[in-house]
Design a protein around this motif. Structure first.
Motif, PDB file in Angstrom:
ATOM      1  N   LEU A  73     -12.393  13.528  -3.663  1.00 18.03           N
ATOM      2  CA  LEU A  73     -11.637  13.983  -2.502  1.00 18.03           C
ATOM      3  C   LEU A  73     -11.797  12.979  -1.369  1.00 18.03           C
ATOM      4  CD1 LEU A  73     -12.569  17.791  -2.514  1.00 18.03           C
ATOM      5  CD2 LEU A  73     -10.606  16.671  -3.579  1.00 18.03           C
ATOM      6  N   LEU A  74     -10.686  12.475  -0.859  1.00 11.15           N
ATOM      7  CA  LEU A  74     -10.685  11.434   0.160  1.00 11.15           C
ATOM      8  C   LEU A  74      -9.734  11.817   1.279  1.00 11.15           C
ATOM      9  CD1 LEU A  74     -11.703   8.507   0.795  1.00 11.15           C
ATOM     10  CD2 LEU A  74      -9.614   7.696  -0.326  1.00 11.15           C
ATOM     11  N   ARG A  75     -10.209  11.772   2.510  1.00  9.71           N
ATOM     12  CA  ARG A  75      -9.380  12.136   3.665  1.00  9.71           C
ATOM     13  C   ARG A  75      -8.355  11.043   3.974  1.00  9.71           C
ATOM     14  NH1 ARG A  75     -10.145  14.909   9.238  1.00  9.71           N
ATOM     15  NH2 ARG A  75      -9.143  13.471  10.674  1.00  9.71           N
ATOM     16  N   LEU A  76      -7.125  11.471   4.245  1.00 12.72           N
ATOM     17  CA  LEU A  76      -6.057  10.592   4.712  1.00 12.72           C
ATOM     18  C   LEU A  76      -5.745  11.004   6.144  1.00 12.72           C
ATOM     19  CD1 LEU A  76      -3.632  11.020   1.664  1.00 12.72           C
ATOM     20  CD2 LEU A  76      -5.442   9.309   1.903  1.00 12.72           C
ATOM     21  N   ASP A  77      -5.768  10.059   7.089  1.00 17.00           N
ATOM     22  CA  ASP A  77      -5.545  10.463   8.474  1.00 17.00           C
ATOM     23  C   ASP A  77      -4.752   9.407   9.235  1.00 17.00           C
ATOM     24  OD1 ASP A  77      -7.441   8.467   9.391  1.00 17.00           O
ATOM     25  OD2 ASP A  77      -9.015   9.853   8.790  1.00 17.00           O
ATOM     26  N   PRO A  78      -4.227   9.785  10.405  1.00 16.99           N
ATOM     27  CA  PRO A  78      -3.427   8.842  11.198  1.00 16.99           C
ATOM     28  C   PRO A  78      -4.193   7.590  11.604  1.00 16.99           C
ATOM     29  CG  PRO A  78      -3.145  11.096  11.993  1.00 16.99           C
ATOM     30  CD  PRO A  78      -4.269  11.123  11.006  1.00 16.99           C
ATOM     31  N   ALA A  79      -5.508   7.718  11.849  1.00 20.17           N
ATOM     32  CA  ALA A  79      -6.291   6.565  12.296  1.00 20.17           C
ATOM     33  C   ALA A  79      -6.266   5.439  11.272  1.00 20.17           C
ATOM     34  CB  ALA A  79      -7.735   6.990  12.579  1.00 20.17           C
ATOM     35  N   ALA A  80      -6.228   5.801   9.987  1.00 14.69           N
ATOM     36  CA  ALA A  80      -6.177   4.807   8.910  1.00 14.69           C
ATOM     37  C   ALA A  80      -4.769   4.667   8.349  1.00 14.69           C
ATOM     38  CB  ALA A  80      -7.158   5.193   7.799  1.00 14.69           C
ATOM     39  N   ASN A  81      -3.773   5.189   9.089  1.00 10.69           N
ATOM     40  CA  ASN A  81      -2.372   5.111   8.662  1.00 10.69           C
ATOM     41  C   ASN A  81      -2.147   5.742   7.289  1.00 10.69           C
ATOM     42  OD1 ASN A  81       0.309   4.432   9.184  1.00 10.69           O
ATOM     43  ND2 ASN A  81       0.147   2.509   8.041  1.00 10.69           N
ATOM     44  N   TRP A  82      -2.916   6.770   6.991  1.00 15.47           N
ATOM     45  CA  TRP A  82      -2.799   7.546   5.751  1.00 15.47           C
ATOM     46  C   TRP A  82      -3.047   6.704   4.505  1.00 15.47           C
ATOM     47  CZ3 TRP A  82      -0.105   8.977  10.046  1.00 15.47           C
ATOM     48  CH2 TRP A  82      -0.241  10.308  10.433  1.00 15.47           C
ATOM     49  N   ASP A  83      -3.693   5.576   4.659  1.00 11.72           N
ATOM     50  CA  ASP A  83      -4.057   4.806   3.473  1.00 11.72           C
ATOM     51  C   ASP A  83      -5.278   5.429   2.802  1.00 11.72           C
ATOM     52  OD1 ASP A  83      -2.376   2.784   2.673  1.00 11.72           O
ATOM     53  OD2 ASP A  83      -3.085   1.362   4.179  1.00 11.72           O
ATOM     54  N   PRO A  84      -5.381   5.314   1.464  1.00 16.46           N
ATOM     55  CA  PRO A  84      -4.597   4.435   0.595  1.00 16.46           C
ATOM     56  C   PRO A  84      -3.264   5.014   0.121  1.00 16.46           C
ATOM     57  CG  PRO A  84      -6.259   5.551  -0.699  1.00 16.46           C
ATOM     58  CD  PRO A  84      -6.488   5.970   0.734  1.00 16.46           C
ATOM     59  N   PHE A  85      -3.004   6.304   0.431  1.00 14.24           N
ATOM     60  CA  PHE A  85      -1.793   6.919  -0.118  1.00 14.24           C
ATOM     61  C   PHE A  85      -0.533   6.262   0.420  1.00 14.24           C
ATOM     62  CE2 PHE A  85       1.501  10.145  -0.633  1.00 14.24           C
ATOM     63  CZ  PHE A  85       1.283  10.530  -1.949  1.00 14.24           C
ATOM     64  N   ALA A  86      -0.557   5.802   1.670  1.00 13.92           N
ATOM     65  CA  ALA A  86       0.634   5.175   2.249  1.00 13.92           C
ATOM     66  C   ALA A  86       1.030   3.933   1.458  1.00 13.92           C
ATOM     67  CB  ALA A  86       0.385   4.817   3.710  1.00 13.92           C
ATOM     68  N   THR A  87       0.049   3.121   1.085  1.00 12.60           N
ATOM     69  CA  THR A  87       0.345   1.918   0.302  1.00 12.60           C
ATOM     70  C   THR A  87       0.795   2.279  -1.104  1.00 12.60           C
ATOM     71  OG1 THR A  87      -1.221   0.594   1.582  1.00 12.60           O
ATOM     72  CG2 THR A  87      -0.629  -0.230  -0.605  1.00 12.60           C
ATOM     73  N   LEU A  88       0.150   3.257  -1.720  1.00 11.65           N
ATOM     74  CA  LEU A  88       0.554   3.689  -3.054  1.00 11.65           C
ATOM     75  C   LEU A  88       1.992   4.205  -3.038  1.00 11.65           C
ATOM     76  CD1 LEU A  88      -2.666   5.595  -4.179  1.00 11.65           C
ATOM     77  CD2 LEU A  88      -1.885   3.358  -4.951  1.00 11.65           C
ATOM     78  N   SER A  89       2.326   4.994  -2.026  1.00 15.39           N
ATOM     79  CA  SER A  89       3.669   5.549  -1.921  1.00 15.39           C
ATOM     80  C   SER A  89       4.697   4.445  -1.726  1.00 15.39           C
ATOM     81  CB  SER A  89       3.722   6.540  -0.750  1.00 15.39           C
ATOM     82  OG  SER A  89       5.024   7.049  -0.564  1.00 15.39           O
TER      83      SER A  89
ATOM     84  N   GLY B 255     -16.220   5.480  -0.194  1.00 15.26           N
ATOM     85  CA  GLY B 255     -14.942   5.926   0.345  1.00 15.26           C
ATOM     86  C   GLY B 255     -13.969   4.796   0.603  1.00 15.26           C
ATOM     87  N   THR B 256     -14.449   3.546   0.533  1.00 16.89           N
ATOM     88  CA  THR B 256     -13.580   2.395   0.746  1.00 16.89           C
ATOM     89  C   THR B 256     -12.603   2.252  -0.421  1.00 16.89           C
ATOM     90  OG1 THR B 256     -15.307   1.227   1.957  1.00 16.89           O
ATOM     91  CG2 THR B 256     -13.523  -0.118   1.063  1.00 16.89           C
ATOM     92  N   THR B 257     -11.384   1.831  -0.118  1.00 17.35           N
ATOM     93  CA  THR B 257     -10.414   1.479  -1.156  1.00 17.35           C
ATOM     94  C   THR B 257     -10.307  -0.031  -1.207  1.00 17.35           C
ATOM     95  OG1 THR B 257      -9.146   3.516  -0.789  1.00 17.35           O
ATOM     96  CG2 THR B 257      -8.035   1.720  -1.952  1.00 17.35           C
ATOM     97  N   LEU B 258     -10.545  -0.588  -2.377  1.00 20.68           N
ATOM     98  CA  LEU B 258     -10.408  -2.027  -2.592  1.00 20.68           C
ATOM     99  C   LEU B 258      -9.110  -2.266  -3.346  1.00 20.68           C
ATOM    100  CD1 LEU B 258     -14.073  -2.836  -3.711  1.00 20.68           C
ATOM    101  CD2 LEU B 258     -13.067  -3.147  -1.439  1.00 20.68           C
ATOM    102  N   TRP B 259      -8.249  -3.090  -2.800  1.00 20.10           N
ATOM    103  CA  TRP B 259      -6.951  -3.351  -3.417  1.00 20.10           C
ATOM    104  C   TRP B 259      -7.028  -4.576  -4.312  1.00 20.10           C
ATOM    105  CZ3 TRP B 259      -3.337   0.241  -3.339  1.00 20.10           C
ATOM    106  CH2 TRP B 259      -3.408   1.219  -2.356  1.00 20.10           C
TER     107      TRP B 259
END
Length: 204
Positions: free
Chosen positions: A95-111, A136-140
């Motif tokens: 479970l990973l939080r998506l929020d405005p501060a991180a621009n909803w990443d990583p889901f924003a990039t996946l989308s 909690g970090t996402t590595l691309w």
């Protein structure tokens, strides 16, 4: 749900299946979104886990700290035969939080990659004995920003090797490194297939 959350600046939780055991409806890599109040889109089981996941997601929304939730509903029959109704297996969910501060990443990039029909390959940091990368970090690996500097040498080497194979078959799994200890879940979002149905009968 994602677009509404972005418009209203509401944080979400991204739930990702990390591993499964026995009979499960979804396998590693499957994802769903969970919002405040237990609202969700997508499913990871036949309906038997989503309510409990929403309860766990509430704490992630509140604290911002990622969380692993483990289920094991296997019975004796499932252990013997490897069969079940889809709710009788085991599943680990990140479970990973998506929020405005991180621009909803990583889901924003996946989308974005999905909409553009581009391959995206990423890794979630599940455990880390060093500050970089933090849990909690996402590595691309492909489709997103380049990995940050200062990562352990063995991890940097692995990321470079995965990047060179980014156009190969989509795979997912868990990889662990020692000295220092870093554990990752990696996955690829493949370009979606297009299906054309021709015909007007029931078989079409």
């Amino acid at each position: 749900m994602y677009e509404r959350a972005r418009a209203e600046q509401i944080p979400l939780v991204l739930a990702t299946v990390i591993a499964t055991r026995g009979s499960t409806y979804r396998k590693a890599g499957a994802q769903m979104l969970i919002g405040p109040g237990g609202r969700y889109e997508g499913m990871l089981s036949g309906g038997c886990l989503e309510g409990d996941l929403a309860a766990h997601a509430a704490s992630v929304l509140h604290t911002g700290t990622p969380k692993m939730v483990r289920y094991d509903n296997r019975g004796d029959d499932d252990l013997l035969w490897g069969l079940g109704t889809g709710c009788e297996g085991g599943m680990d969910v990140w479970l990973l939080r998506l929020d405005p501060a991180a621009n909803w990443d990583p889901f924003a990039t996946l989308s974005r990659c999905f909409e553009r029909r581009e391959r995206a390959t990423f890794a979630f940091v599940l455990e880390s004995a060093v500050p970089g990368p933090a849990v909690g970090t996402t590595l691309w690996i492909a489709g997103g920003p380049a990995p940050p500097a200062g990562l352990p040498a063995q991890l940097t080497t692995w990321l470079a090797a995965k990047a060179s194979d980014a156009l190969g078959p989509a795979t997912c799994g868990i990889v662990a490194f020692e000295s220092p200890r870093v554990r990752l879940f990696f996955d690829s979002v493949a370009v979606p297939h297009e299906l054309l149905l021709v015909g007007g009968g029931p078989d079409a």
